[in-house]
Design a protein around this motif. Structure first.
Motif, PDB file in Angstrom:
ATOM      1  N   CYS A  73       0.823  -1.207   0.000  1.00 60.74           N
ATOM      2  CA  CYS A  73       0.000   0.000   0.000  1.00 60.74           C
ATOM      3  C   CYS A  73       0.855   1.253   0.000  1.00 60.74           C
ATOM      4  CB  CYS A  73      -0.925   0.015   1.221  1.00 60.74           C
ATOM      5  SG  CYS A  73      -2.162  -1.299   1.243  1.00 60.74           S
ATOM      6  N   CYS A  94     -10.620  -0.121  -6.510  1.00 61.85           N
ATOM      7  CA  CYS A  94      -9.460   0.390  -5.782  1.00 61.85           C
ATOM      8  C   CYS A  94      -8.676   1.340  -6.668  1.00 61.85           C
ATOM      9  CB  CYS A  94      -8.573  -0.745  -5.281  1.00 61.85           C
ATOM     10  SG  CYS A  94      -7.504  -1.462  -6.535  1.00 61.85           S
ATOM     11  N   GLU A 149     -14.773  -1.191   0.678  1.00 61.68           N
ATOM     12  CA  GLU A 149     -14.866  -2.207   1.739  1.00 61.68           C
ATOM     13  C   GLU A 149     -14.942  -3.609   1.149  1.00 61.68           C
ATOM     14  OE1 GLU A 149     -17.817  -3.451   5.478  1.00 61.68           O
ATOM     15  OE2 GLU A 149     -18.210  -1.639   4.283  1.00 61.68           O
ATOM     16  N   TRP A 187     -11.562  -5.000   0.099  1.00 67.96           N
ATOM     17  CA  TRP A 187     -10.783  -5.502   1.225  1.00 67.96           C
ATOM     18  C   TRP A 187     -11.313  -6.831   1.733  1.00 67.96           C
ATOM     19  CZ3 TRP A 187      -6.287  -3.756   1.245  1.00 67.96           C
ATOM     20  CH2 TRP A 187      -5.967  -2.406   1.098  1.00 67.96           C
ATOM     21  N   VAL A 237      -6.346 -10.169  -3.332  1.00 70.08           N
ATOM     22  CA  VAL A 237      -6.021  -8.743  -3.342  1.00 70.08           C
ATOM     23  C   VAL A 237      -4.564  -8.538  -3.746  1.00 70.08           C
ATOM     24  CG1 VAL A 237      -5.891  -6.654  -1.939  1.00 70.08           C
ATOM     25  CG2 VAL A 237      -7.775  -8.255  -1.594  1.00 70.08           C
ATOM     26  N   GLN A 270      -6.307  -6.049   8.253  1.00 68.54           N
ATOM     27  CA  GLN A 270      -6.748  -5.725   6.893  1.00 68.54           C
ATOM     28  C   GLN A 270      -5.854  -6.331   5.817  1.00 68.54           C
ATOM     29  OE1 GLN A 270      -7.094  -1.320   7.234  1.00 68.54           O
ATOM     30  NE2 GLN A 270      -9.280  -1.676   6.923  1.00 68.54           N
ATOM     31  N   LYS A 306      -2.731  -5.771   4.816  1.00 69.47           N
ATOM     32  CA  LYS A 306      -2.034  -4.812   3.966  1.00 69.47           C
ATOM     33  C   LYS A 306      -0.724  -4.428   4.637  1.00 69.47           C
ATOM     34  CE  LYS A 306      -4.581  -0.796   5.801  1.00 69.47           C
ATOM     35  NZ  LYS A 306      -5.439   0.354   5.433  1.00 69.47           N
TER      36      LYS A 306
END
Length: 381
Positions: A145, A171, A183, A186, A193, A297, A299
């Motif tokens: 990210c 995204c 949301e 995720w 992802v 999450q 990430k």
């Protein structure tokens, strides 16, 4: 000197090679060697022995069979290649194949030559998994990210854009790293992802794409459409959708309407993709590398340029604790000749820092704690 990696993909039942990809100074393996590597695994299987890995003086080899249909073999001469890393690499490679061509064609091998042609579409994504990069998602199983100072504005724009396109999954990415996402995006499986981000980051730049993909965990046999639109060079907005809307409809009616007012925040995103977070969040000058994982999450933030200055020296750490631990450590540190490392684990986050060698050891914990507070409370991530 960096080592080489070779990846072999074969049809499990026949042993027919489907493709071979490599990284580094690797020569094409002769068919006899490929046959021997597959044969020793098949021999073990026939004797009820599961051969997963072996190593020579300078090479480590791992085998994995997926769905009793596809055999993947990886050989690495890299010093820091572990069984865990190579096994995870093979798992990501197979999921990448599912992502691009779907599970049905991989399980039902009716036409090997056609499958070989179809698998060519996976090469760029697979090669990116083999190559060294500034992405860490393949290792952490968390998507890479970028933290933008304009995240709130970009998130709001993304939400209304995705809704106008009659989708729930969207995204904003910069060079294969996620800036903001809906949301529902995720809520996709962590590996999905990660692979979607790597797929977009591995493809050649394009103003727009309508790309059929399969979700390895959520929808391995029914395709979805991945729509991507380049907003500024290096920055793409992505949608997952069904048969509608058309690429042309989104391009002509929605992209400019929702994103042209945000030209400057989008350009800022691109300037941040190396450091992963804005310079307004200053880190201690002794930090030369950073990896922050948000475990809830899935990430992570990763950078070897935490101060926004070009730094090509990579600091690698390879430490094995053969005896293991009798407890669950929340913090640890390592002191080497040319650098120092510190790690902190909380319920939600994991932070790993690399420091210059002249940083006082007694100061590592204080700096690491302040850095964690900065990145999780003031940014936040």
């Amino acid at each position: 000197m960096a080592g080489s990696v070779q990846l072999l993909c074969l049809a499990t039942s026949s042993g027919v090679p489907l493709y071979c990809r490599s990284k580094g100074e690797s020569r094409q393996l002769p068919f006899s060697v490929i046959g021997s590597l597959n044969g020793v695994h098949m021999f073990g299987s026939n004797q009820d022995v599961l051969l997963t890995s072996t190593c020579t003086d300078n090479t480590r080899v791992c085998w994995r069979v997926f769905r009793d249909s596809i055999t993947l073999i990886v050989m690495s001469s890299e010093e820091d290649a572990s069984d865990l890393y190579l096994s995870r690499l093979l798992d990501n490679v197979f999921s990448a194949m599912v992502l691009v061509i779907g599970l049905d064609d991989l399980v039902n091998l009716k036409n090997v030559e056609r499958l070989k042609r179809e698998l060519r579409a996976c090469y760029k994504l697979i090669d990116s998994l083999l190559a060294a990069s500034d992405w860490m998602g393949d290792l952490t199983l968390c998507v890479d990210c970028v933290v933008s100072p304009d995240a709130a504005i970009l998130q709001e724009a993304l939400e209304v854009f995705v809704a106008a396109a009659e989708s729930n999954f969207g995204c904003l990415m910069v060079m294969g790293k996620v800036v903001v996402a809906t949301e529902k995006w995720w809520r996709l499986a962590a590996q999905e992802v990660v692979l979607l981000a790597w797929l977009v980051g591995s493809l050649a730049p394009s103003s727009s794409r309508d790309y059929p993909i399969y979700l390895p965990h959520g929808s391995p046999t029914v395709p979805h459409r991945l729509l991507t639109f380049q907003l500024v060079p290096g920055v793409d907005v992505c949608l997952l959708c069904g048969p509608t809307p058309s690429l042309q409809q989104v391009q002509s009616e929605l992209v400019e309407r929702f994103w042209s007012p945000l030209l400057e925040p989008l350009k800022t995103c691109f300037r941040l993709h190396h450091s992963s977070f804005p310079a307004c969040s200053p880190l201690h000058h002794s930090i030369v590398g950073l990896l922050l994982i948000n475990r809830e999450q899935n990430k992570n933030l990763f950078t070897l340029q935490p101060h926004g200055v070009e730094n090509t020296q990579q600091h690698a750490l390879h430490e094995e604790f053969h005896a293991g631990f009798t407890h669950s450590p929340s913090e640890c540190y390592v002191v080497a000749e040319d650098h120092k490392c510190y790690g902190i684990q909380t319920q939600q986050h994991q932070l790993f820092l690399t420091f210059t060698a002249d940083t006082p050891t007694f100061a590592l914990r204080n700096i690491a704690t302040k850095t964690l507070n900065l990145l999780t409370k003031e940014v936040p991530f």
